[in-house]
Design a protein around this motif. Sequence first.
Motif, PDB file in Angstrom:
ATOM      1  N   MET A 175       0.812  -1.184   0.000  1.00  0.00           N
ATOM      2  CA  MET A 175       0.000   0.000   0.000  1.00  0.00           C
ATOM      3  C   MET A 175       0.858   1.251   0.000  1.00  0.00           C
ATOM      4  SD  MET A 175      -3.401   0.060   2.114  1.00  0.00           S
ATOM      5  CE  MET A 175      -4.160   1.583   2.490  1.00  0.00           C
ATOM      6  N   ALA A 176       2.172   1.078   0.023  1.00  0.00           N
ATOM      7  CA  ALA A 176       3.065   2.230   0.009  1.00  0.00           C
ATOM      8  C   ALA A 176       3.091   2.854  -1.377  1.00  0.00           C
ATOM      9  CB  ALA A 176       4.473   1.803   0.406  1.00  0.00           C
ATOM     10  N   THR A 177       3.187   4.171  -1.400  1.00  0.00           N
ATOM     11  CA  THR A 177       3.236   4.878  -2.674  1.00  0.00           C
ATOM     12  C   THR A 177       4.605   5.491  -2.846  1.00  0.00           C
ATOM     13  OG1 THR A 177       2.439   6.921  -1.697  1.00  0.00           O
ATOM     14  CG2 THR A 177       0.771   5.428  -2.613  1.00  0.00           C
ATOM     15  N   GLU A 178       5.011   5.642  -4.070  1.00  0.00           N
ATOM     16  CA  GLU A 178       6.267   6.323  -4.371  1.00  0.00           C
ATOM     17  C   GLU A 178       6.075   7.804  -4.079  1.00  0.00           C
ATOM     18  OE1 GLU A 178       9.171   4.945  -5.324  1.00  0.00           O
ATOM     19  OE2 GLU A 178       8.182   3.040  -5.002  1.00  0.00           O
ATOM     20  N   PRO A 179       7.151   8.526  -3.744  1.00  0.00           N
ATOM     21  CA  PRO A 179       7.010   9.943  -3.405  1.00  0.00           C
ATOM     22  C   PRO A 179       6.371  10.780  -4.505  1.00  0.00           C
ATOM     23  CG  PRO A 179       9.206   9.148  -2.863  1.00  0.00           C
ATOM     24  CD  PRO A 179       8.486   8.039  -3.586  1.00  0.00           C
ATOM     25  N   ASN A 180       6.581  10.415  -5.766  1.00  0.00           N
ATOM     26  CA  ASN A 180       6.047  11.203  -6.871  1.00  0.00           C
ATOM     27  C   ASN A 180       4.638  10.778  -7.272  1.00  0.00           C
ATOM     28  OD1 ASN A 180       8.405  12.657  -6.965  1.00  0.00           O
ATOM     29  ND2 ASN A 180       9.342  11.307  -8.474  1.00  0.00           N
ATOM     30  N   GLU A 181       4.188   9.654  -6.768  1.00  0.00           N
ATOM     31  CA  GLU A 181       2.850   9.186  -7.118  1.00  0.00           C
ATOM     32  C   GLU A 181       1.798   9.960  -6.334  1.00  0.00           C
ATOM     33  OE1 GLU A 181       2.043   5.015  -6.900  1.00  0.00           O
ATOM     34  OE2 GLU A 181       4.074   4.517  -7.510  1.00  0.00           O
ATOM     35  N   GLN A 182       0.663  10.117  -6.949  1.00  0.00           N
ATOM     36  CA  GLN A 182      -0.463  10.770  -6.298  1.00  0.00           C
ATOM     37  C   GLN A 182      -1.061   9.796  -5.289  1.00  0.00           C
ATOM     38  OE1 GLN A 182      -1.084  13.701  -6.014  1.00  0.00           O
ATOM     39  NE2 GLN A 182      -2.857  14.417  -7.125  1.00  0.00           N
ATOM     40  N   LYS A 183      -1.303  10.238  -4.064  1.00  0.00           N
ATOM     41  CA  LYS A 183      -1.920   9.385  -3.059  1.00  0.00           C
ATOM     42  C   LYS A 183      -3.405   9.283  -3.342  1.00  0.00           C
ATOM     43  CE  LYS A 183       1.187  10.325   0.735  1.00  0.00           C
ATOM     44  NZ  LYS A 183       1.314  10.851   2.075  1.00  0.00           N
ATOM     45  N   SER A 184      -3.939   8.126  -3.046  1.00  0.00           N
ATOM     46  CA  SER A 184      -5.378   7.955  -3.210  1.00  0.00           C
ATOM     47  C   SER A 184      -6.107   8.832  -2.195  1.00  0.00           C
ATOM     48  CB  SER A 184      -5.762   6.496  -2.993  1.00  0.00           C
ATOM     49  OG  SER A 184      -5.642   6.155  -1.620  1.00  0.00           O
ATOM     50  N   ARG A 185      -7.349   9.122  -2.502  1.00  0.00           N
ATOM     51  CA  ARG A 185      -8.145   9.934  -1.576  1.00  0.00           C
ATOM     52  C   ARG A 185      -8.247   9.261  -0.215  1.00  0.00           C
ATOM     53  NH1 ARG A 185     -12.419  13.676  -2.932  1.00  0.00           N
ATOM     54  NH2 ARG A 185     -11.582  14.858  -4.657  1.00  0.00           N
ATOM     55  N   TYR A 186      -8.334   7.932  -0.228  1.00  0.00           N
ATOM     56  CA  TYR A 186      -8.421   7.187   1.030  1.00  0.00           C
ATOM     57  C   TYR A 186      -7.172   7.424   1.878  1.00  0.00           C
ATOM     58  CZ  TYR A 186      -8.271   3.350   4.322  1.00  0.00           C
ATOM     59  OH  TYR A 186      -8.157   2.609   5.463  1.00  0.00           O
ATOM     60  N   LEU A 187      -5.972   7.317   1.265  1.00  0.00           N
ATOM     61  CA  LEU A 187      -4.734   7.528   2.011  1.00  0.00           C
ATOM     62  C   LEU A 187      -4.611   8.969   2.479  1.00  0.00           C
ATOM     63  CD1 LEU A 187      -2.075   5.387   0.111  1.00  0.00           C
ATOM     64  CD2 LEU A 187      -3.126   4.953   2.324  1.00  0.00           C
ATOM     65  N   GLN A 188      -5.048   9.906   1.647  1.00  0.00           N
ATOM     66  CA  GLN A 188      -5.012  11.309   2.058  1.00  0.00           C
ATOM     67  C   GLN A 188      -5.900  11.522   3.285  1.00  0.00           C
ATOM     68  OE1 GLN A 188      -6.233  13.401  -1.453  1.00  0.00           O
ATOM     69  NE2 GLN A 188      -4.196  13.352  -2.378  1.00  0.00           N
ATOM     70  N   TYR A 189      -7.101  10.962   3.248  1.00  0.00           N
ATOM     71  CA  TYR A 189      -8.022  11.090   4.367  1.00  0.00           C
ATOM     72  C   TYR A 189      -7.453  10.398   5.610  1.00  0.00           C
ATOM     73  CZ  TYR A 189     -12.072  10.491   7.335  1.00  0.00           C
ATOM     74  OH  TYR A 189     -12.917  10.501   8.405  1.00  0.00           O
ATOM     75  N   LEU A 190      -6.912   9.205   5.423  1.00  0.00           N
ATOM     76  CA  LEU A 190      -6.347   8.451   6.531  1.00  0.00           C
ATOM     77  C   LEU A 190      -5.227   9.235   7.211  1.00  0.00           C
ATOM     78  CD1 LEU A 190      -6.485   5.760   8.052  1.00  0.00           C
ATOM     79  CD2 LEU A 190      -4.780   4.876   6.450  1.00  0.00           C
ATOM     80  N   GLU A 191      -4.368   9.871   6.421  1.00  0.00           N
ATOM     81  CA  GLU A 191      -3.277  10.654   7.001  1.00  0.00           C
ATOM     82  C   GLU A 191      -3.779  11.901   7.716  1.00  0.00           C
ATOM     83  OE1 GLU A 191      -0.052  11.291   4.282  1.00  0.00           O
ATOM     84  OE2 GLU A 191       0.675   9.250   4.584  1.00  0.00           O
ATOM     85  N   VAL A 192      -4.876  12.467   7.254  1.00  0.00           N
ATOM     86  CA  VAL A 192      -5.460  13.615   7.954  1.00  0.00           C
ATOM     87  C   VAL A 192      -5.930  13.175   9.335  1.00  0.00           C
ATOM     88  CG1 VAL A 192      -7.453  15.171   7.999  1.00  0.00           C
ATOM     89  CG2 VAL A 192      -6.107  14.929   5.913  1.00  0.00           C
ATOM     90  N   VAL A 193      -6.515  11.997   9.404  1.00  0.00           N
ATOM     91  CA  VAL A 193      -7.061  11.493  10.660  1.00  0.00           C
ATOM     92  C   VAL A 193      -5.969  10.966  11.585  1.00  0.00           C
ATOM     93  CG1 VAL A 193      -8.581   9.745  11.673  1.00  0.00           C
ATOM     94  CG2 VAL A 193      -9.285  10.981   9.626  1.00  0.00           C
ATOM     95  N   THR A 194      -5.030  10.181  11.050  1.00  0.00           N
ATOM     96  CA  THR A 194      -4.065   9.482  11.897  1.00  0.00           C
ATOM     97  C   THR A 194      -2.668  10.071  11.900  1.00  0.00           C
ATOM     98  OG1 THR A 194      -3.371   7.957  10.148  1.00  0.00           O
ATOM     99  CG2 THR A 194      -5.253   7.292  11.509  1.00  0.00           C
ATOM    100  N   GLY A 195      -2.375  10.960  10.965  1.00  0.00           N
ATOM    101  CA  GLY A 195      -1.018  11.482  10.840  1.00  0.00           C
ATOM    102  C   GLY A 195      -0.279  10.757   9.730  1.00  0.00           C
ATOM    103  N   SER A 196       0.941  11.170   9.498  1.00  0.00           N
ATOM    104  CA  SER A 196       1.741  10.633   8.409  1.00  0.00           C
ATOM    105  C   SER A 196       1.989   9.133   8.563  1.00  0.00           C
ATOM    106  CB  SER A 196       3.079  11.364   8.335  1.00  0.00           C
ATOM    107  OG  SER A 196       3.958  10.703   7.467  1.00  0.00           O
ATOM    108  N   LEU A 197       1.640   8.383   7.530  1.00  0.00           N
ATOM    109  CA  LEU A 197       1.891   6.945   7.558  1.00  0.00           C
ATOM    110  C   LEU A 197       3.383   6.659   7.480  1.00  0.00           C
ATOM    111  CD1 LEU A 197      -0.995   5.744   5.208  1.00  0.00           C
ATOM    112  CD2 LEU A 197      -0.929   5.717   7.706  1.00  0.00           C
ATOM    113  N   GLU A 198       4.117   7.493   6.756  1.00  0.00           N
ATOM    114  CA  GLU A 198       5.568   7.330   6.651  1.00  0.00           C
ATOM    115  C   GLU A 198       6.221   7.500   8.017  1.00  0.00           C
ATOM    116  OE1 GLU A 198       9.463   6.811   5.329  1.00  0.00           O
ATOM    117  OE2 GLU A 198       7.554   6.211   4.459  1.00  0.00           O
TER     118      GLU A 198
END
Length: 135
Positions: free
Chosen positions: A1-24
């Motif tokens: 589920m990891a994305t490359e730095p240049n790849e666009q994050k899915s809306r789900y991952l963007q939302y998840l990071e807003v809620v939980t903080g940076s996954l990295e």
Amino acid sequence: MATEPNEQKSRYLQYLEVVTGSLEEKRRYRQYKARIKQLPENYRTAVEAMDRYLIHTGPVEGSIAMYEDLADLFERSAADGTPIRDIFGEDPVEFVEAFAQNYPIGQWRARERNRLTSAVARAAGEDNGKEDRTS
């Protein structure tokens, strides 16, 4: 589920990071904890005590580099056989405070100290030439 730095994050991952903080950062923190578990018991005990102190009194946000450096320090010290007291000195709190001051990101206490010092200087009519940039 990891994305490359240049790849666009899915809306789900963007939302998840807003809620939980940076996954990295969470991944890097788990790696830090795994590294600490590998230390000899006395070093691990010292790092865990320092970790607990930092979590309660020091920076939290954006501090993963500090924890990685902490793991580096204790891994090297364990490999070299450096005694715990030689790392911390006579005052462990002083050591931890000095260590944490090298990582200003997220240090709300440092910002508040600066804000207090600036406000008192203004109230006393002293022009210290610095603006309070923490507000």
